[in-house]
Design a protein around this motif. Structure first.
Motif, PDB file in Angstrom:
ATOM      1  N   MET A   1     -95.691  89.640  40.842  1.00 20.67           N
ATOM      2  CA  MET A   1     -94.373  89.018  40.642  1.00 20.67           C
ATOM      3  C   MET A   1     -94.455  87.923  39.579  1.00 20.67           C
ATOM      4  N   LEU A   2     -95.540  87.154  39.585  1.00 17.98           N
ATOM      5  CA  LEU A   2     -95.706  86.132  38.540  1.00 17.98           C
ATOM      6  C   LEU A   2     -95.768  86.790  37.162  1.00 17.98           C
ATOM      7  N   VAL A   3     -96.489  87.898  37.070  1.00 21.12           N
ATOM      8  CA  VAL A   3     -96.560  88.628  35.800  1.00 21.12           C
ATOM      9  C   VAL A   3     -95.182  89.160  35.409  1.00 21.12           C
ATOM     10  N   SER A   4     -94.446  89.679  36.383  1.00 23.92           N
ATOM     11  CA  SER A   4     -93.107  90.201  36.117  1.00 23.92           C
ATOM     12  C   SER A   4     -92.156  89.091  35.666  1.00 23.92           C
ATOM     13  N   ILE A   5     -92.220  87.946  36.343  1.00 23.00           N
ATOM     14  CA  ILE A   5     -91.378  86.805  35.953  1.00 23.00           C
ATOM     15  C   ILE A   5     -91.693  86.400  34.512  1.00 23.00           C
ATOM     16  N   ALA A   6     -92.981  86.359  34.170  1.00 21.33           N
ATOM     17  CA  ALA A   6     -93.363  85.987  32.802  1.00 21.33           C
ATOM     18  C   ALA A   6     -92.856  87.009  31.789  1.00 21.33           C
ATOM     19  N   ALA A   7     -92.929  88.301  32.139  1.00 22.64           N
ATOM     20  CA  ALA A   7     -92.471  89.342  31.212  1.00 22.64           C
ATOM     21  C   ALA A   7     -90.963  89.239  30.984  1.00 22.64           C
ATOM     22  N   VAL A   8     -90.210  89.067  32.058  1.00 20.62           N
ATOM     23  CA  VAL A   8     -88.748  88.942  31.922  1.00 20.62           C
ATOM     24  C   VAL A   8     -88.398  87.677  31.143  1.00 20.62           C
ATOM     25  N   SER A   9     -89.094  86.591  31.442  1.00 16.68           N
ATOM     26  CA  SER A   9     -88.840  85.333  30.731  1.00 16.68           C
ATOM     27  C   SER A   9     -89.108  85.501  29.242  1.00 16.68           C
ATOM     28  N   ARG A  10     -90.205  86.195  28.914  1.00 11.09           N
ATOM     29  CA  ARG A  10     -90.565  86.394  27.506  1.00 11.09           C
ATOM     30  C   ARG A  10     -89.489  87.205  26.783  1.00 11.09           C
ATOM     31  N   VAL A  11     -88.952  88.214  27.454  1.00 14.64           N
ATOM     32  CA  VAL A  11     -87.870  89.008  26.863  1.00 14.64           C
ATOM     33  C   VAL A  11     -86.654  88.127  26.590  1.00 14.64           C
ATOM     34  N   LEU A  12     -86.447  87.136  27.460  1.00  9.44           N
ATOM     35  CA  LEU A  12     -85.325  86.210  27.295  1.00  9.44           C
ATOM     36  C   LEU A  12     -85.715  84.996  26.444  1.00  9.44           C
ATOM     37  N   ASP A  13     -86.879  85.076  25.765  1.00 13.51           N
ATOM     38  CA  ASP A  13     -87.357  84.050  24.836  1.00 13.51           C
ATOM     39  C   ASP A  13     -87.743  82.743  25.522  1.00 13.51           C
ATOM     40  N   ALA A  14     -88.334  82.861  26.695  1.00 14.45           N
ATOM     41  CA  ALA A  14     -88.854  81.674  27.379  1.00 14.45           C
ATOM     42  C   ALA A  14     -90.318  81.924  27.741  1.00 14.45           C
ATOM     43  N   GLU A  15     -91.124  80.914  27.567  1.00 13.82           N
ATOM     44  CA  GLU A  15     -92.551  81.011  27.879  1.00 13.82           C
ATOM     45  C   GLU A  15     -92.794  80.527  29.302  1.00 13.82           C
ATOM     46  N   THR A  16     -93.697  81.221  30.014  1.00 11.63           N
ATOM     47  CA  THR A  16     -93.997  80.849  31.389  1.00 11.63           C
ATOM     48  C   THR A  16     -95.379  80.211  31.483  1.00 11.63           C
ATOM     49  N   VAL A  17     -95.447  79.098  32.183  1.00 11.48           N
ATOM     50  CA  VAL A  17     -96.713  78.422  32.455  1.00 11.48           C
ATOM     51  C   VAL A  17     -96.825  78.258  33.965  1.00 11.48           C
ATOM     52  N   VAL A  18     -97.950  78.687  34.518  1.00 12.47           N
ATOM     53  CA  VAL A  18     -98.239  78.480  35.940  1.00 12.47           C
ATOM     54  C   VAL A  18     -99.203  77.311  36.031  1.00 12.47           C
ATOM     55  N   ALA A  19     -98.835  76.304  36.807  1.00 13.04           N
ATOM     56  CA  ALA A  19     -99.634  75.084  36.900  1.00 13.04           C
ATOM     57  C   ALA A  19    -100.085  74.843  38.334  1.00 13.04           C
ATOM     58  N   GLY A  20    -101.259  74.204  38.456  1.00 12.44           N
ATOM     59  CA  GLY A  20    -101.730  73.756  39.753  1.00 12.44           C
ATOM     60  C   GLY A  20    -102.405  74.811  40.604  1.00 12.44           C
ATOM     61  N   MET A  21    -102.914  75.854  39.990  1.00 11.11           N
ATOM     62  CA  MET A  21    -103.549  76.916  40.766  1.00 11.11           C
ATOM     63  C   MET A  21    -104.844  76.411  41.399  1.00 11.11           C
ATOM     64  N   ARG A  22    -104.981  76.647  42.703  1.00  7.71           N
ATOM     65  CA  ARG A  22    -106.209  76.269  43.401  1.00  7.71           C
ATOM     66  C   ARG A  22    -107.346  77.189  42.973  1.00  7.71           C
ATOM     67  N   PRO A  23    -108.580  76.667  42.967  1.00 12.07           N
ATOM     68  CA  PRO A  23    -109.719  77.506  42.587  1.00 12.07           C
ATOM     69  C   PRO A  23    -109.822  78.777  43.424  1.00 12.07           C
ATOM     70  N   ALA A  24    -109.582  78.685  44.725  1.00 14.90           N
ATOM     71  CA  ALA A  24    -109.681  79.869  45.584  1.00 14.90           C
ATOM     72  C   ALA A  24    -108.640  80.919  45.194  1.00 14.90           C
ATOM     73  N   VAL A  25    -107.467  80.468  44.785  1.00 16.97           N
ATOM     74  CA  VAL A  25    -106.426  81.403  44.348  1.00 16.97           C
ATOM     75  C   VAL A  25    -106.859  82.078  43.045  1.00 16.97           C
ATOM     76  N   ALA A  26    -107.414  81.293  42.121  1.00 13.20           N
ATOM     77  CA  ALA A  26    -107.879  81.866  40.853  1.00 13.20           C
ATOM     78  C   ALA A  26    -108.953  82.914  41.105  1.00 13.20           C
ATOM     79  N   ILE A  27    -109.885  82.606  42.001  1.00  9.73           N
ATOM     80  CA  ILE A  27    -110.959  83.562  42.319  1.00  9.73           C
ATOM     81  C   ILE A  27    -110.366  84.833  42.921  1.00  9.73           C
ATOM     82  N   THR A  28    -109.408  84.673  43.823  1.00  9.90           N
ATOM     83  CA  THR A  28    -108.777  85.841  44.443  1.00  9.90           C
ATOM     84  C   THR A  28    -108.083  86.712  43.404  1.00  9.90           C
ATOM     85  N   LEU A  29    -107.352  86.089  42.491  1.00  8.69           N
ATOM     86  CA  LEU A  29    -106.645  86.864  41.462  1.00  8.69           C
ATOM     87  C   LEU A  29    -107.623  87.644  40.590  1.00  8.69           C
ATOM     88  N   VAL A  30    -108.738  87.019  40.259  1.00  7.83           N
ATOM     89  CA  VAL A  30    -109.748  87.707  39.449  1.00  7.83           C
ATOM     90  C   VAL A  30    -110.347  88.865  40.245  1.00  7.83           C
TER      91      VAL A  30
END
Length: 133
Positions: free
Chosen positions: A62-91
């Motif tokens: 969903m975060l990827v989808s939000i970024a893609a839709v935002s980019r189509v609408l000419d807005a850049e998406t930044v995700v801030a404050g990701m916990r290390p455990a969340v980053a590891i899980t995503l990888v």
């Protein structure tokens, strides 16, 4: 909570997720953000996720989808404050968060958005109306 509040700050929209995300809430956030970008002409979207302890594959997509839709609408998406455990899980899930910039905190995330806006302003000669003063 049925909806996540979206705040407008200058040319950016700010979303702070303070609750555990479930699928329906993520879909509502995507819909609300898309409508607000179109309505306000926002050029940046900052999603602050420091309160999230878990991000599953659906929320990651969903975060990827939000970024893609935002980019189509000419807005850049930044995700801030990701916990290390969340980053590891995503990888580990193999999610690359394509099209999403990340920042350690809100301050750095807003700096990324401001940097993009400044670069665009410089491309227009710093004068959005194109007229000489």
């Amino acid at each position: 909570m049925d909806r996540i509040p979206i705040l407008k700050l200058g040319a950016a929209l700010i979303v702070t997720i303070q609750v555990d995300m479930h699928d329906r809430l993520a879909l509502a956030l995507e819909e609300d953000l898309t409508a607000m970008i179109a309505r306000t002409g926002a050029r940046g979207v900052l999603i602050e996720i420091s309160a999230l302890e878990i991000v599953d594959s659906f929320i990651g997509r969903m975060l990827v989808s939000i970024a893609a839709v935002s980019r189509v609408l000419d807005a850049e998406t930044v995700v801030a404050g990701m916990r290390p455990a969340v980053a590891i899980t995503l990888v580990e899930l193999g999610l690359e968060l394509t099209g999403i910039k990340t920042a350690l905190n809100v301050e750095r995330g807003m700096a990324l958005i401001q940097s993009r806006l400044s670069e665009e302003d410089d491309g227009l000669g710093g004068d959005r109306d194109g007229l000489e003063d």
